[in-house]
Design a protein around this motif. Structure first.
Motif, PDB file in Angstrom:
ATOM      1  N   VAL A 169     -41.009 -25.740 -21.150  1.00  0.00           N
ATOM      2  CA  VAL A 169     -41.574 -27.118 -21.135  1.00  0.00           C
ATOM      3  C   VAL A 169     -41.242 -28.099 -20.265  1.00  0.00           C
ATOM      4  N   TYR A 170     -39.821 -27.845 -20.012  1.00  0.00           N
ATOM      5  CA  TYR A 170     -39.175 -28.940 -18.963  1.00  0.00           C
ATOM      6  C   TYR A 170     -39.981 -28.751 -17.790  1.00  0.00           C
ATOM      7  N   VAL A 171     -40.063 -27.494 -17.187  1.00  0.00           N
ATOM      8  CA  VAL A 171     -40.709 -27.382 -15.805  1.00  0.00           C
ATOM      9  C   VAL A 171     -42.207 -27.964 -15.730  1.00  0.00           C
ATOM     10  N   ALA A 172     -43.026 -27.986 -16.912  1.00  0.00           N
ATOM     11  CA  ALA A 172     -44.308 -28.378 -16.866  1.00  0.00           C
ATOM     12  C   ALA A 172     -44.368 -29.804 -17.382  1.00  0.00           C
ATOM     13  N   SER A 173     -43.560 -30.521 -17.167  1.00  0.00           N
ATOM     14  CA  SER A 173     -43.541 -31.963 -17.797  1.00  0.00           C
ATOM     15  C   SER A 173     -43.488 -33.101 -16.809  1.00  0.00           C
ATOM     16  N   SER A 174     -43.893 -34.134 -17.030  1.00  0.00           N
ATOM     17  CA  SER A 174     -43.922 -35.307 -16.224  1.00  0.00           C
ATOM     18  C   SER A 174     -42.346 -35.929 -16.039  1.00  0.00           C
ATOM     19  N   ASP A 175     -41.988 -36.627 -15.258  1.00  0.00           N
ATOM     20  CA  ASP A 175     -40.823 -37.186 -15.068  1.00  0.00           C
ATOM     21  C   ASP A 175     -40.378 -37.966 -16.505  1.00  0.00           C
ATOM     22  N   LYS A 176     -41.370 -38.692 -16.983  1.00  0.00           N
ATOM     23  CA  LYS A 176     -40.897 -39.444 -18.283  1.00  0.00           C
ATOM     24  C   LYS A 176     -40.760 -38.587 -19.223  1.00  0.00           C
ATOM     25  N   GLN A 177     -41.504 -37.470 -19.282  1.00  0.00           N
ATOM     26  CA  GLN A 177     -41.484 -36.501 -20.432  1.00  0.00           C
ATOM     27  C   GLN A 177     -40.125 -35.705 -20.378  1.00  0.00           C
ATOM     28  N   LYS A 178     -39.845 -35.541 -19.140  1.00  0.00           N
ATOM     29  CA  LYS A 178     -38.593 -34.817 -18.929  1.00  0.00           C
ATOM     30  C   LYS A 178     -37.463 -35.512 -19.413  1.00  0.00           C
ATOM     31  N   GLN A 179     -37.197 -36.893 -19.298  1.00  0.00           N
ATOM     32  CA  GLN A 179     -36.264 -37.716 -19.518  1.00  0.00           C
ATOM     33  C   GLN A 179     -36.244 -37.727 -21.162  1.00  0.00           C
ATOM     34  N   ALA A 180     -37.311 -37.757 -21.747  1.00  0.00           N
ATOM     35  CA  ALA A 180     -37.388 -37.754 -23.200  1.00  0.00           C
ATOM     36  C   ALA A 180     -37.080 -36.151 -23.863  1.00  0.00           C
ATOM     37  N   LEU A 181     -37.495 -35.259 -22.939  1.00  0.00           N
ATOM     38  CA  LEU A 181     -36.909 -33.908 -23.417  1.00  0.00           C
ATOM     39  C   LEU A 181     -35.542 -33.647 -23.217  1.00  0.00           C
ATOM     40  N   LYS A 182     -34.890 -34.215 -22.111  1.00  0.00           N
ATOM     41  CA  LYS A 182     -33.517 -33.996 -21.939  1.00  0.00           C
ATOM     42  C   LYS A 182     -32.719 -34.738 -22.927  1.00  0.00           C
ATOM     43  N   LYS A 183     -33.153 -36.039 -23.312  1.00  0.00           N
ATOM     44  CA  LYS A 183     -32.257 -36.599 -24.372  1.00  0.00           C
ATOM     45  C   LYS A 183     -32.308 -35.717 -25.813  1.00  0.00           C
ATOM     46  N   ALA A 184     -33.675 -35.189 -26.045  1.00  0.00           N
ATOM     47  CA  ALA A 184     -33.966 -34.282 -27.386  1.00  0.00           C
ATOM     48  C   ALA A 184     -32.949 -33.370 -27.182  1.00  0.00           C
ATOM     49  N   PHE A 185     -32.982 -32.549 -26.060  1.00  0.00           N
ATOM     50  CA  PHE A 185     -32.228 -31.422 -25.758  1.00  0.00           C
ATOM     51  C   PHE A 185     -30.874 -31.490 -25.932  1.00  0.00           C
ATOM     52  N   TYR A 186     -30.214 -32.636 -25.370  1.00  0.00           N
ATOM     53  CA  TYR A 186     -28.825 -33.065 -25.669  1.00  0.00           C
ATOM     54  C   TYR A 186     -28.688 -33.082 -27.061  1.00  0.00           C
ATOM     55  N   ARG A 187     -29.334 -33.992 -27.623  1.00  0.00           N
ATOM     56  CA  ARG A 187     -29.061 -34.302 -29.092  1.00  0.00           C
ATOM     57  C   ARG A 187     -28.968 -32.919 -29.742  1.00  0.00           C
ATOM     58  N   GLU A 188     -29.961 -32.015 -29.763  1.00  0.00           N
ATOM     59  CA  GLU A 188     -30.004 -30.595 -30.359  1.00  0.00           C
ATOM     60  C   GLU A 188     -28.630 -29.776 -30.020  1.00  0.00           C
ATOM     61  N   SER A 189     -28.209 -29.856 -28.774  1.00  0.00           N
ATOM     62  CA  SER A 189     -27.228 -29.057 -28.276  1.00  0.00           C
ATOM     63  C   SER A 189     -25.918 -29.395 -28.991  1.00  0.00           C
ATOM     64  N   ILE A 190     -25.717 -30.909 -29.168  1.00  0.00           N
ATOM     65  CA  ILE A 190     -24.616 -31.247 -29.713  1.00  0.00           C
ATOM     66  C   ILE A 190     -24.536 -30.842 -31.364  1.00  0.00           C
ATOM     67  N   LEU A 191     -25.537 -31.234 -32.026  1.00  0.00           N
ATOM     68  CA  LEU A 191     -25.664 -30.590 -33.449  1.00  0.00           C
ATOM     69  C   LEU A 191     -25.510 -29.109 -33.403  1.00  0.00           C
ATOM     70  N   TRP A 192     -26.184 -28.459 -32.690  1.00  0.00           N
ATOM     71  CA  TRP A 192     -25.982 -26.903 -32.770  1.00  0.00           C
ATOM     72  C   TRP A 192     -24.651 -26.250 -32.477  1.00  0.00           C
ATOM     73  N   LYS A 193     -24.050 -26.742 -31.563  1.00  0.00           N
ATOM     74  CA  LYS A 193     -22.736 -26.598 -31.128  1.00  0.00           C
ATOM     75  C   LYS A 193     -21.640 -26.934 -32.210  1.00  0.00           C
ATOM     76  N   ASN A 194     -21.783 -27.658 -33.083  1.00  0.00           N
ATOM     77  CA  ASN A 194     -21.065 -28.263 -34.190  1.00  0.00           C
ATOM     78  C   ASN A 194     -21.101 -27.263 -35.341  1.00  0.00           C
ATOM     79  N   LEU A 195     -21.978 -26.454 -35.389  1.00  0.00           N
ATOM     80  CA  LEU A 195     -22.479 -25.663 -36.632  1.00  0.00           C
ATOM     81  C   LEU A 195     -21.540 -24.255 -36.508  1.00  0.00           C
ATOM     82  N   VAL A 196     -20.988 -24.150 -37.865  1.00  0.00           N
ATOM     83  CA  VAL A 196     -20.231 -22.767 -37.904  1.00  0.00           C
ATOM     84  C   VAL A 196     -20.478 -22.206 -39.147  1.00  0.00           C
ATOM     85  N   HIS A 197     -21.256 -21.008 -39.303  1.00  0.00           N
ATOM     86  CA  HIS A 197     -21.759 -20.434 -40.460  1.00  0.00           C
ATOM     87  C   HIS A 197     -22.070 -19.042 -40.131  1.00  0.00           C
TER      88      HIS A 197
END
Length: 705
Positions: free
Chosen positions: A126-154
């Motif tokens: 979805v990143y490749v097909a997005s506009s610059d504005k969408q890419k910025q929003a997507l990147k922030k969401a991606f950063y958020r989920e990456s930090i959340l996921w990396k902290n999970l240990v189960h």
């Protein structure tokens, strides 16, 4: 901000603490440069990502809350400054070839190598097909989920290794361990043929239980999966189910991406009706919630049992219309024609209730499956059966109170530990009027179990209900004694005086709330038994008794020339002459001296047991918000065993009364020793046998693990 302050550990520590304080007040921390923000974020990440530090289980709820504060601060910094922790960006990730090994709603999966090991690379299509504005929003969401996921240990969550920015041109990718068996959807397709119905049910129920454990952990961490189906459950090398791609609904949300269309429309068949048509349910958002995850869990169970999507004969539109009208997929058949069990079907019906507030929580799903699924470790089964009592208490409490507010969407905040989220026996201790006629029914149901060597589920519920009630009652009794709340309810002046001194004794001699002291009854008892003041034991007892009539404020006193003076500051004095006369009288009557000594020891022993239970309840309350894992369940079982053991210690006291106490109680015409012995034989001893058997069984279960 002083630039030099970010170049010293002490300076960074001060800035982090200030940032946490501002976050508590709802304010953001500004950094003069992105470099400054990166320094602070990297320091935060050292704590969050360190395997040497305590986790939520070993560190307890306080560390759990602190870790969540750090995580929330990291998320805010990453999103605001468009950065990730340096350690999360992986270098040296290599793509093996351009062959796609899977396609999801938002990403394509490729195979790569990192650190000599095979890894899965999820490229955000979805990143490749997005506009610059969408890419910025997507990147922030991606950063958020990456930090959340990396902290999970189960055990049942796919580990998140990191992010790579240089494997694919123009996009970023996630790096995950490679799971050779793939998703549960495809793995089960290959396994269905050749399996008997019994083997099939055993495998599917185990995977459902493991999925529920992973989902429970996510919800405890404040994370909603948002896209649960068999395609997002991977099978690891040990044949266990692990959740993946949770929270990715927020990534698609960030770009207004038509997730359902890319997913082949399949996602709709697992979606809760309130997400399909929020207006129909009086909601303003279609954002996933823990309750919608539970609906998806039920649909996933249908998929696993049938090997097909829910309602495969219908179009997507027909399926969604049926869901909104309250209709659900039919009961699945097994590969060889058998039927899904009544217990599992009943569970699914409770999971996809039309009103989301009526659905089971992930905790309740784990509890019910833990008692149903064969192959679940005995220790886990035992804890889940005990936990069922607590959950039933909490649901009863909620049902008899005012209608609760609809649950809010999940966030990354730590779970609440308010009393409203706990069963009644966990609540703060109110004033307690202890009436034997009220207490007796709590123990009465256990008498019939005295000759049993094992216990059914109903038996366990009776035992746990009693233990939970005893925890609450004893802790309440301790609090009321500590605060002298019984004083006004007692008319006898002597008893009033004793209760006042008990309160003073607790405050002065037993106020240490150290968990170690509470768990170590012998050290606590030894410390509390030491009589205040100077002189031999008889002198200290006499002064204690006499001082109790003169001073209500303290039990501490010192010897002076003319007697013994208290330390409350009001110059209360016990004359030396009176003390000597009383001591001489006590020495002339050894039996009387023994009564005083033994009564002191017995009274302090009882208080020690009360305090141990009170501290134990505090530990359970503090532990309540910790995410549920096998380790945390083992800790909780240990707490419940300790409570049962303290209860046993108290119930056994009448059998250990010294002769001096027995003579005082029953060596008079008005005593009724026969009724006392009958009470021990017919009431206390059966309960003691039941609790002793249960503790032995629990020990064997844990040892077998």
């Amino acid at each position: 901000m002083n630039v030099y302050s970010l170049r010293t550990p002490a300076g960074v520590q001060r800035i982090i603490q200030a940032a946490l304080n501002r976050a508590d007040e709802g304010e953001a921390t500004d950094f003069s440069t992105t470099e400054d923000a990166q320094i602070v974020l990297d320091e935060l990440w050292k704590v969050l990502d360190s395997p040497a530090l305590p986790n939520a289980v070993s560190g307890g709820s306080q560390f759990f809350i602190y870790r969540n504060k750090l995580r929330k601060l990291s998320l805010k910094m990453a999103v605001k400054h468009d950065i990730l922790p340096t350690a999360l960006i992986l270098r040296g990730v290599q793509l093996i070839d351009n062959t796609q090994h899977g396609t999801g709603g938002f990403a394509d999966v490729y195979c790569g190598i990192y650190g000599g090991f095979k890894v899965a690379l999820k490229r955000l299509r979805v990143y490749v097909a997005s506009s610059d504005k969408q890419k910025q929003a997507l990147k922030k969401a991606f950063y958020r989920e990456s930090i959340l996921w990396k902290n999970l240990v189960h055990d049942h969550i796919v580990p998140f290794l990191g992010v790579s920015e240089d494997v694919f041109d123009g996009t970023i990718c996630m790096v995950l361990p490679w799971q050779e068996s793939g998703s549960l959807r495809h793995y089960l397709d290959k396994m269905r043929d050749g399996m008997s119905d019994e083997e099939f049910v055993l495998a599917v129920d185990k995977w459902l239980y493991q999925t529920a454990l992973g989902l429970e952990y996510l919800h405890d961490e404040g994370i909603v999966h948002g896209d649960l189906h068999a395609g997002n459950i991977l099978v690891d090398e040990d044949n266990n189910a692990c959740l993946t791609d949770f929270g990715m609904s927020l990534i698609t949300e960030a770009t207004a991406y038509n997730y359902a269309s890319i997913h082949g429309g399949g996602a709709l068949r697992w979606q809760a009706p309130e997400l399909i048509d929020p207006d129909e349910f009086g909601l303003e958002s279609s954002r996933p919630t823990p309750q919608s995850d539970i609906f998806s869990f039920a649909c996933t169970a249908i998929e696993l049992y049938s090997g097909k999507p829910p309602c495969p004969e219908l179009t997507d539109r027909q399926v969604t219309n049926r869901y909104i009208k309250g209709k659900r997929p039919p009961r699945s058949s097994l590969p060889n024609g058998g039927d899904m069990s009544d217990a599992i079907w009943s569970l699914l019906e409770a999971c996809w209730a039309h009103n989301r507030a009526d659905r089971l929580s992930s905790r309740e799903v784990v509890i019910r499956l833990g008692t149903l699924v064969r192959g679940v470790p005995p220790m886990v089964q035992l804890v889940e059966k005990m936990a069922a009592v607590a959950v039933q208490d909490a649901k009863h409490k909620a049902a008899t109170s005012q209608d609760p507010e609809p649950p809010a969407a999940a966030s990354s905040a730590p779970p609440s530990t308010d009393d409203d989220d706990m069963p009644p026996w966990m609540a703060e201790d109110p004033y307690l009027d202890i009436d034997p006629e009220v207490l007796k029914p709590i123990f009465e149901p256990l008498k019939d179990l005295k000759d049993q060597e094992s216990f059914s589920d109903d038996d366990l519920k009776k035992i746990m209900a009693m233990v939970f009630e005893v925890i609450h009652i004893i802790s309440s009794l301790w609090r009321n004694l500590e605060d002298d709340k019984f004083h006004d309810a007692v008319t006898d002046a002597t008893v009033q005086s004793i209760l006042v001194k008990v309160s003073v004794f607790i405050i002065e001699r037993m106020a240490d709330d150290s968990d170690n002291v509470g768990a170590d009854s012998s050290s606590l008892l030894d410390r509390a038994l030491v009589l205040p003041g100077e002189g031999d034991v008889e002198t200290r007892i006499i002064v204690l008794l006499m001082m109790g009539e003169k001073c209500k404020n303290t039990m501490y006193w010192v010897a002076v020339d003319d007697g013994f003076r208290c330390l409350c500051g009001e110059d209360h004095l016990v004359p030396l002459k009176e003390v000597k006369e009383a001591v001489d009288e006590m020495h002339s009557e050894p039996e009387k001296a023994a009564v005083f000594r033994d009564a002191w020891t017995l009274g302090v022993t009882v208080l020690v047991h009360l305090k141990r239970m009170h501290l134990l309840k505090k530990q359970i309350r503090d532990y309540w918000g910790v995410p549920k894992t096998d380790s945390s369940r083992r800790v909780m079982l240990e707490y419940i065993k300790q409570a049962a053991q303290i209860t046993l210690d108290i119930l056994r006291l009448p059998d250990t009364f010294p002769q001096s106490i027995m003579t005082t109680l029953f060596d008079n015409p008005n005593s009724d020793k026969e009724s006392y012995e009958k009470f021990k034989t017919e009431f206390l001893h059966p309960i003691i046998r039941v609790l002793s058997t249960w503790i032995e069984l629990s020990d064997r279960v844990v040892t077998a693990e």
